[in-house]
Design an enzyme around this catalytic site. Structure first.
Site, mmCIF file in Angstrom:
data_model
loop_
_atom_site.group_PDB
_atom_site.id
_atom_site.type_symbol
_atom_site.label_atom_id
_atom_site.label_comp_id
_atom_site.label_asym_id
_atom_site.label_seq_id
_atom_site.Cartn_x
_atom_site.Cartn_y
_atom_site.Cartn_z
ATOM 1 N N SER A 252 34.416 37.269 43.792
ATOM 2 C CA SER A 252 35.173 36.140 43.263
ATOM 3 C C SER A 252 36.022 35.537 44.375
ATOM 4 C CB SER A 252 36.089 36.647 42.157
ATOM 5 O OG SER A 252 37.155 35.754 41.960
ATOM 6 N N SER A 253 36.329 34.251 44.234
ATOM 7 C CA SER A 253 37.172 33.592 45.241
ATOM 8 C C SER A 253 38.608 34.113 45.214
ATOM 9 C CB SER A 253 37.159 32.080 45.029
ATOM 10 O OG SER A 253 37.583 31.771 43.725
ATOM 11 N N CYS A 254 38.971 34.901 44.189
ATOM 12 C CA CYS A 254 40.348 35.413 44.158
ATOM 13 C C CYS A 254 40.561 36.555 45.147
ATOM 14 C CB CYS A 254 40.765 35.818 42.753
ATOM 15 S SG CYS A 254 39.972 37.310 42.192
ATOM 16 N N TYR B 158 42.080 42.650 39.901
ATOM 17 C CA TYR B 158 40.666 42.260 39.958
ATOM 18 C C TYR B 158 40.266 41.984 41.407
ATOM 19 C CZ TYR B 158 36.503 39.454 38.904
ATOM 20 O OH TYR B 158 35.233 38.956 38.843
ATOM 21 N N LYS C 16 37.317 43.666 43.757
ATOM 22 C CA LYS C 16 36.221 42.872 44.331
ATOM 23 C C LYS C 16 36.207 42.964 45.862
ATOM 24 C CE LYS C 16 34.093 41.786 40.751
ATOM 25 N NZ LYS C 16 32.695 42.247 40.616
ATOM 26 N N HIS D 133 38.708 31.707 30.965
ATOM 27 C CA HIS D 133 39.078 30.886 32.116
ATOM 28 C C HIS D 133 39.399 29.471 31.628
ATOM 29 C CE1 HIS D 133 36.848 34.099 34.333
ATOM 30 N NE2 HIS D 133 37.909 33.986 35.081
#
Ligand code: GFB
Length: 327
Positions: free
Chosen positions: A121-123, A150, A154, A193
């Site tokens: 994920s981009s987070c 999270y 990841k 989301h």
């Protein structure tokens, strides 16, 4: 498109035709999209329901993997949710995602799986990473606190892949999708989301004749969105053409302010009332636009514009609401 971004035609180094490919997490939005995408690759798609293998349980994953022995794996299984869910279920988000990744990579290595793709994920990137965010921004700064649990899981997924590649020569690659939306998304307002939440809020405001609907935060954060079908196409493409330790951003290369997104959703839905901001709710990261350069250089670009994507998801959502009412 600038010539330096023009997709090359990369060589297929890992054809999927004739292979047995496990999509872990085939019931999720991304997993479903990868299964659909693989239908045209001439491979056999394998899936495992929770009764066959709970992916958070090592013994179950090892037993299933040892029995089925896939050639390749997409790890699309994850416990995911929007910013509020990330904050409320910190332990679940960290534990479940760590276990899923570690169990699958170790069991796959032991079973002699040929290739594995981790999805992240981009987070994973620092809260204040320079924009657009290039892959080398990883671990250069502090994370956004609300979804750090999270994100840490990841980031560990990427590092697991790199470690198994380094120590064991296991061909693990990692794709980091931006904020995704699409068919099979979660429309529960407490855990979803932003995009499915806005679709639902705008639709309900329209059908009840409400004067307004409310968005969380100031509306000024910017987010990049990619349709899950585009994400699946990019993942399958990378599986065939890419083999390296470095993760690859998977995005559209464009972002939009949340208020403007709400306005676009309202237009698609046909809601003409007011959009109210609730500043007591968190904004999260101010901006999260990833660089699409590496993915473009590997020969892939998105096909589904945000407007067309939202229109398709809204049609499906509205008809499922209608069906539920008719039952
Ligand atoms: O999609 P979202 O929950 O996640 O929120 P993140 C994006 C932005 O939309 C935030 C705003 O600024 C929210 O405050 N927003 C406005 C809303 N109205 C709403 C609403 O009704 N619902 C929701 N959910 N947001 C996610 C991470 O962060 O990014 C995930 O939580 C994942 O773990 C994903 O990594 C890619 O973009 O802030």
């Amino acid at each position: 498109m600038p010539t330096d971004l023009a997709p090359a035609s990369p060589e297929v180094i890992y054809p999927l035709a004739g292979k047995r490919v496990w999509v872990a997490g085939h019931r999720g939005m991304v997993g479903q999209a990868i299964v659909r995408q693989l239908a045209s690759e001439g491979c056999e798609v394998l899936t495992a329901g929770r009764a066959e293998a709970d992916l958070t349980r090592q013994a179950e994953v090892e037993a299933w993997m040892g029995r089925v022995k896939p050639d390749a794996i997409f790890v699309a299984a994850a416990n995911v949710g929007g910013s509020l869910a990330n904050d409320n279920y910190a332990a679940d988000f960290l534990y479940d995602n760590l276990m899923i990744e570690a169990n699958i990579v170790e069991a796959a290595y032991r079973a002699g799986v040929g290739k594995l793709m981790m999805l992240g994920s981009s987070c994973i990137y620092p809260k204040f990473a320079p924009q657009p965010i290039t892959e080398d921004a990883l671990l250069t700064g502090a994370l956004e606190p609300t979804n750090q649990w999270y994100a840490i899981a990841k980031i560990t997924g990427i590092k697991l892949g790199q470690a198994y590649r380094r120590q064991h020569g296991f061909d693990v690659i990692s794709a980091m999708p931006t904020n995704l939306y699409g068919h099979g998304d979660n429309f529960d307002l407490n855990t979803s989301h932003v995009l499915p939440a806005l679709i639902r809020k705008a639709h309900e405001a329209k059908v009840t004749g409400a004067a307004s609907f409310t968005i969380w935060g100031t509306g000024s954060p910017r987010r990049e969105f990619l349709h899950a079908d585009d994400c699946a196409a990019a993942c399958v493409h990378l599986m065939k053409v890419y083999s390296d330790a470095e993760h690859v951003n998977v995005g559209s290369g464009e972002d939009i302010a949340i208020y403007d997104l709400a306005t676009l959703v309202a237009e698609v839905v046909g809601f003409t009332g007011e959009i109210v901001r609730d500043a007591s709710k968190p904004d999260g990261t101010p901006r999260k636009l990833m660089s699409a350069h590496r993915l473009r250089a590997l020969g892939w670009g998105p096909r589904i514009t945000l407007q067309v994507g939202i229109e398709g998801v809204y049609r499906a959502f509205a008809s499922s609401v209608d069906q539920a009412r008719d039952v």
